[in-house]
Design an enzyme around this catalytic site. Sequence first.
Site, PDB file in Angstrom:
ATOM      1  N   HIS A 156      66.621  95.938  37.739  1.00  0.00           N
ATOM      2  CA  HIS A 156      65.644  96.405  36.746  1.00  0.00           C
ATOM      3  C   HIS A 156      66.122  97.674  36.038  1.00  0.00           C
ATOM      4  O   HIS A 156      65.351  98.326  35.345  1.00  0.00           O
ATOM      5  CB  HIS A 156      64.283  96.629  37.413  1.00  0.00           C
ATOM      6  CG  HIS A 156      63.749  95.375  38.043  1.00  0.00           C
ATOM      7  ND1 HIS A 156      62.832  94.550  37.431  1.00  0.00           N
ATOM      8  CD2 HIS A 156      64.061  94.772  39.225  1.00  0.00           C
ATOM      9  CE1 HIS A 156      62.583  93.511  38.204  1.00  0.00           C
ATOM     10  NE2 HIS A 156      63.314  93.623  39.309  1.00  0.00           N
ATOM     11  N   HIS A 167      66.435  94.371  30.806  1.00  0.00           N
ATOM     12  CA  HIS A 167      66.482  93.230  31.728  1.00  0.00           C
ATOM     13  C   HIS A 167      65.308  92.296  31.490  1.00  0.00           C
ATOM     14  O   HIS A 167      64.319  92.654  30.860  1.00  0.00           O
ATOM     15  CB  HIS A 167      66.471  93.716  33.176  1.00  0.00           C
ATOM     16  CG  HIS A 167      65.193  94.399  33.557  1.00  0.00           C
ATOM     17  ND1 HIS A 167      64.939  95.712  33.242  1.00  0.00           N
ATOM     18  CD2 HIS A 167      64.072  93.950  34.180  1.00  0.00           C
ATOM     19  CE1 HIS A 167      63.735  96.043  33.673  1.00  0.00           C
ATOM     20  NE2 HIS A 167      63.180  94.993  34.246  1.00  0.00           N
ATOM     21  N   ASP A 199      62.542  90.051  33.535  1.00  0.00           N
ATOM     22  CA  ASP A 199      61.925  89.863  34.848  1.00  0.00           C
ATOM     23  C   ASP A 199      61.835  88.377  35.167  1.00  0.00           C
ATOM     24  O   ASP A 199      61.520  87.568  34.293  1.00  0.00           O
ATOM     25  CB  ASP A 199      60.495  90.439  34.850  1.00  0.00           C
ATOM     26  CG  ASP A 199      60.460  91.926  35.151  1.00  0.00           C
ATOM     27  OD1 ASP A 199      61.496  92.503  35.515  1.00  0.00           O
ATOM     28  OD2 ASP A 199      59.363  92.510  35.023  1.00  0.00           O
ATOM     29  N   HIS A 230      59.873  88.333  40.899  1.00  0.00           N
ATOM     30  CA  HIS A 230      59.672  89.782  40.981  1.00  0.00           C
ATOM     31  C   HIS A 230      58.247  90.124  41.421  1.00  0.00           C
ATOM     32  O   HIS A 230      58.008  91.137  42.061  1.00  0.00           O
ATOM     33  CB  HIS A 230      59.978  90.384  39.610  1.00  0.00           C
ATOM     34  CG  HIS A 230      59.773  91.859  39.486  1.00  0.00           C
ATOM     35  ND1 HIS A 230      60.167  92.765  40.446  1.00  0.00           N
ATOM     36  CD2 HIS A 230      59.208  92.606  38.488  1.00  0.00           C
ATOM     37  CE1 HIS A 230      59.861  93.994  40.042  1.00  0.00           C
ATOM     38  NE2 HIS A 230      59.273  93.914  38.878  1.00  0.00           N
ATOM     39  N   HIS A 240      51.729  91.949  34.701  1.00  0.00           N
ATOM     40  CA  HIS A 240      52.790  91.006  35.071  1.00  0.00           C
ATOM     41  C   HIS A 240      52.176  89.657  35.486  1.00  0.00           C
ATOM     42  O   HIS A 240      52.621  88.586  35.078  1.00  0.00           O
ATOM     43  CB  HIS A 240      53.601  91.543  36.257  1.00  0.00           C
ATOM     44  CG  HIS A 240      54.680  92.531  35.919  1.00  0.00           C
ATOM     45  ND1 HIS A 240      54.438  93.865  35.750  1.00  0.00           N
ATOM     46  CD2 HIS A 240      56.011  92.371  35.723  1.00  0.00           C
ATOM     47  CE1 HIS A 240      55.581  94.489  35.479  1.00  0.00           C
ATOM     48  NE2 HIS A 240      56.555  93.611  35.457  1.00  0.00           N
ATOM     49  N   GLU A 279      62.055  93.947  29.527  1.00  0.00           N
ATOM     50  CA  GLU A 279      61.666  95.354  29.634  1.00  0.00           C
ATOM     51  C   GLU A 279      62.854  96.258  29.296  1.00  0.00           C
ATOM     52  O   GLU A 279      64.010  95.834  29.340  1.00  0.00           O
ATOM     53  CB  GLU A 279      61.156  95.650  31.059  1.00  0.00           C
ATOM     54  CG  GLU A 279      59.847  94.928  31.360  1.00  0.00           C
ATOM     55  CD  GLU A 279      59.446  94.967  32.826  1.00  0.00           C
ATOM     56  OE1 GLU A 279      58.252  94.860  33.097  1.00  0.00           O
ATOM     57  OE2 GLU A 279      60.341  95.075  33.708  1.00  0.00           O
TER      58      GLU A 279
HETATM   59 ZN   LIG Z   1      61.510  94.679  35.603  1.00  0.00          ZN
END
Ligand SMILES: [Zn+2]
Length: 205
Positions: free
Chosen positions: A46, A50, A52, A56, A158, A170
């Site tokens: 992270h 990156h 996700d 995660h 999320h 992100e």
């Molecule tokens: Zn992340």
Amino acid sequence: MIYDITRPLFGGTAVFPGDTPVSLVETLSLTRGDSCTVSALTMSLHAGTHIDAPRHYAIGAPGIDAMRLDVLIGPARVVVVPTTGPIPLAVAQTWPLDGVTRLLVRTPASDTPSEVFDPDFAWFMPDVADYLGRRGVRLLGTDAPSVDEATSADLPAHKMFLRHTIALIENLCLRNVPAGDYHLIALPLKIIDGDAGPARVVLIQ
Ligand SMILES: [Zn+2]
């Protein structure tokens, strides 16, 4: 015109407090007399820009290797949020979303240096994530370190994005990128069962 909206990876790249920093070590080196230079990289998945993976924030969910590439490549719209803190639903409702499946949000975080972790960033409440999902968004990119508040432990945004199977990027850097429409290419490293994937992300105008 190609906008590189990727944060650089180097020893000083900001990570969440306590997360693993980026370290690049030459295990072989031409300058030390080796036949070539070879480096080993250690980092949080992270760190820097990156994508996700559901893994995660959900036990047993797919890793970054299972990400659908057709979601990560294609037309995208950039909108601008000039404030930090929670993004109000009323603001999201002003965004032009007709036909938009990939949405990138530029906030003041794009002006934060890559070495600095600033917890005062713009983040999403679940009702905004739910609204974007119902409007047909399938990829959400932010220049902030997280779509949730920095201190959040249960990551409600999320999880709401996941409920709508929305892919998350992100730590983008959207400085100097005007609001408007582009072609997005965002390809994470193919790490089996990775909970995220560092990615080179570009916008083509
Ligand atoms: Zn992340």
